[in-house]
Motif scaffolding. Structure first.
Motif, PDB file in Angstrom:
ATOM      1  N   GLY A 119       6.984 -39.180 -41.773  1.00  0.00           N
ATOM      2  CA  GLY A 119       6.821 -39.091 -40.320  1.00  0.00           C
ATOM      3  C   GLY A 119       7.328 -40.280 -39.535  1.00  0.00           C
ATOM      4  N   THR A 120       8.125 -41.149 -40.170  1.00  0.00           N
ATOM      5  CA  THR A 120       8.716 -42.266 -39.439  1.00  0.00           C
ATOM      6  C   THR A 120       9.949 -41.753 -38.705  1.00  0.00           C
ATOM      7  N   THR A 121       9.882 -41.731 -37.388  1.00  0.00           N
ATOM      8  CA  THR A 121      11.029 -41.230 -36.613  1.00  0.00           C
ATOM      9  C   THR A 121      11.888 -42.383 -36.076  1.00  0.00           C
ATOM     10  N   ARG A 122      11.323 -43.599 -36.048  1.00  0.00           N
ATOM     11  CA  ARG A 122      12.081 -44.786 -35.587  1.00  0.00           C
ATOM     12  C   ARG A 122      11.770 -45.942 -36.519  1.00  0.00           C
ATOM     13  N   ALA A 123      12.778 -46.782 -36.772  1.00  0.00           N
ATOM     14  CA  ALA A 123      12.539 -47.892 -37.698  1.00  0.00           C
ATOM     15  C   ALA A 123      13.502 -49.052 -37.444  1.00  0.00           C
ATOM     16  N   VAL A 124      13.051 -50.237 -37.785  1.00  0.00           N
ATOM     17  CA  VAL A 124      13.871 -51.451 -37.692  1.00  0.00           C
ATOM     18  C   VAL A 124      13.991 -51.996 -39.114  1.00  0.00           C
ATOM     19  N   ILE A 410       2.056 -33.704 -43.249  1.00  0.00           N
ATOM     20  CA  ILE A 410       3.003 -33.578 -42.132  1.00  0.00           C
ATOM     21  C   ILE A 410       3.790 -32.287 -42.331  1.00  0.00           C
ATOM     22  N   VAL A 411       3.529 -31.297 -41.478  1.00  0.00           N
ATOM     23  CA  VAL A 411       4.132 -29.983 -41.714  1.00  0.00           C
ATOM     24  C   VAL A 411       5.368 -29.735 -40.852  1.00  0.00           C
ATOM     25  N   ALA A 412       5.571 -30.521 -39.810  1.00  0.00           N
ATOM     26  CA  ALA A 412       6.808 -30.407 -39.029  1.00  0.00           C
ATOM     27  C   ALA A 412       7.063 -31.738 -38.349  1.00  0.00           C
ATOM     28  N   ARG A 413       8.339 -31.981 -38.077  1.00  0.00           N
ATOM     29  CA  ARG A 413       8.742 -33.272 -37.520  1.00  0.00           C
ATOM     30  C   ARG A 413       9.848 -33.037 -36.496  1.00  0.00           C
ATOM     31  N   TYR A 414       9.691 -33.619 -35.317  1.00  0.00           N
ATOM     32  CA  TYR A 414      10.709 -33.524 -34.266  1.00  0.00           C
ATOM     33  C   TYR A 414      11.206 -34.940 -33.967  1.00  0.00           C
TER      34      TYR A 414
END
Ligand code: GUN
Ligand code: FE
Length: 420
Positions: A119-124, A410-414
């Protein structure tokens, strides 16, 4: 126009003080811009398809503000050492292997898969000193729709021979890599990434500060993490009594900078970081694992310093930002005890805020479902955690998820307005 409407129990933290919860609500986004959360669907969206997630929870995507992609290789291993020995024994030899692109491909794909699934949608993200492997990492993250700032690392001193560049080479490679990648991707962009002050000469820090300014790029590094590290910096830069002033001298502290840890800031350094608009990546699992210390997060929040959460793979062993939320609260309780019960420990909504909106602000309007924000969202199924006898509120269900959930929930990710 791409309209996305998600129905379910919607939870987010526009402010860190409390959860905002809309049971059985409609979350509406048009062209990756959130229009609102509604208890009844407005007439003008009546013709649009609705994805109904029933009794599941819908929360913002998670932001991992500091981690090392190559260290995914040895996550969960080698955690019986203190930072500087751990770098020599595990981090450096592993990172050297990323000269080999076929090796890099195996691990960078597994790494990006793990981020997406958790579920990580943003990362550095730190890469290694190697440009080809770092570009491969960027390609893979782009394919998985992970919004990432990625760094080719810079190291030209106090590093093992097999991982040591000259300042000239490091700056030349970094400049070419920036030119080649800064406009190549939709989701991914380069960040100027000195490893930390001990492995960078003055010449290298100077050149990196110049590159960050010339190209208007983010900066990512480690600051005031460890007593041994700080001793080296004090000896090299006796004119300054803290890491922040050294970075600032080279123009590396800006409102596009992320600094990991900040465990031992001086008063002056706290003020400096606040003034420059730096984001601090708090990595509680790592802080304990490499025996670095406990940062004064409550003080930072009281001062209005921007703070997000990081897994710091492989100082941390789990890529799951729910773990970082739970451990941020846990560590803050030890800080509370250590401070003679002065620094109030973090609350659950605060920890959730740090892992979503706190980190998300670095990427723009990211990390909550306020109007105008981008649509990064996760759908969570907690059915396995409850029994028919439970009468938990949505807030309690969220708290339990923070402590117990993993990728299976986590069943869906946008990501950025699209299902990913
Ligand atoms: N300082 C310099 N390099 C590293 C690293 O790889 N991990 C951590 N936690 N701190 C560092
Ligand atoms: Fe790190």
């Amino acid at each position: 126009m791409s309209t996305v409407i998600l129905k379910g129990n919607i939870i987010h933290t526009p402010t860190k003080e409390k959860f905002e919860i809309v049971p059985d609500g409609y979350l509406v986004s048009v062209d990756n811009e959130i229009r609102g959360i509604f208890t009844e669907l407005p007439e003008k969206y009546a013709a649009c398809p609705v994805t109904d997630y029933g009794d599941r929870l819908i929360i913002p995507g998670l932001c991992d503000m500091h981690l090392h992609a190559p260290q995914f290789v040895y996550r969960g291993l080698g955690l019986d050492l203190q930072l500087m020995d751990w770098l020599d024994t595990y981090a450096f030899p592993t990172e050297a292997r990323f000269q080999d692109l076929s090796y890099a491909k195996i691990y960078y794909e597994a790494f990006a898969d793990a981020l997406a699934k958790n579920g990580t949608t943003r990362a550095v993200i730190f890469g290694t000193i190697h440009v080809p492997a770092t570009e491969l990492l960027m390609d893979i993250l782009e394919e998985k729709h992970i919004g990432a700032c990625v760094g080719k690392i810079n190291m030209d001193t106090l590093s093992p021979d097999y991982l040591c560049e000259t300042a000239e080479q490091s700056l030349r490679d970094t400049k070419q890599w920036i030119l080649d990648t800064k406009n190549r991707y939709k989701y991914v962009k380069p960040a100027v990434t000195p490893r930390f002050i001990p492995t960078c000469s003055k010449e290298l820090l100077e050149g990196l500060g110049q590159l960050a300014r010339d190209f208007g790029l983010p900066v990512h590094s480690h600051q005031s993490e460890d007593i041994g590290e700080m001793q080296i910096v004090r000896e090299r830069f006796p004119e300054y009594d803290n890491d922040g002033d050294v970075y600032d001298h080279f123009h590396l502290l800006t409102n596009q900078t992320v600094m990991a840890h900040f465990i031992y800031p001086t008063e002056r350094e706290l003020e400096l970081v606040k003034e420059r608009g730096v984001t601090i990546a708090h990595c509680p699992q790592s802080n304990g694992n490499v025996a670095a210390g406990i940062p004064p997060i409550r003080r930072m929040l009281n001062m209005g310093i921007k703070v997000g959460l990081g897994s710091d793979i492989a100082g941390g062993y789990s890529v799951c930002i729910f773990r970082a939320m739970a451990e941020a609260v846990y560590l803050s309780k030890l800080k509370w005890l250590e401070s003679g019960k002065q620094d109030a420990f973090l609350t659950i909504p605060e920890a959730f805020y740090l892992g979503t909106r706190g980190g998300g602000q670095f990427f723009g309007k990211v990390g909550s479902f306020e109007p105008g924000f981008e649509l990064d969202a996760l759908v969570l199924d907690d059915a396995g955690f409850t029994t028919s006898a439970d009468r938990l509120s949505l807030e309690e269900r969220m708290e339990r998820i923070i402590h117990l959930a993993d990728d299976r929930n986590i069943v869906a990710r946008y990501a950025a307005g699209e299902m990913a």
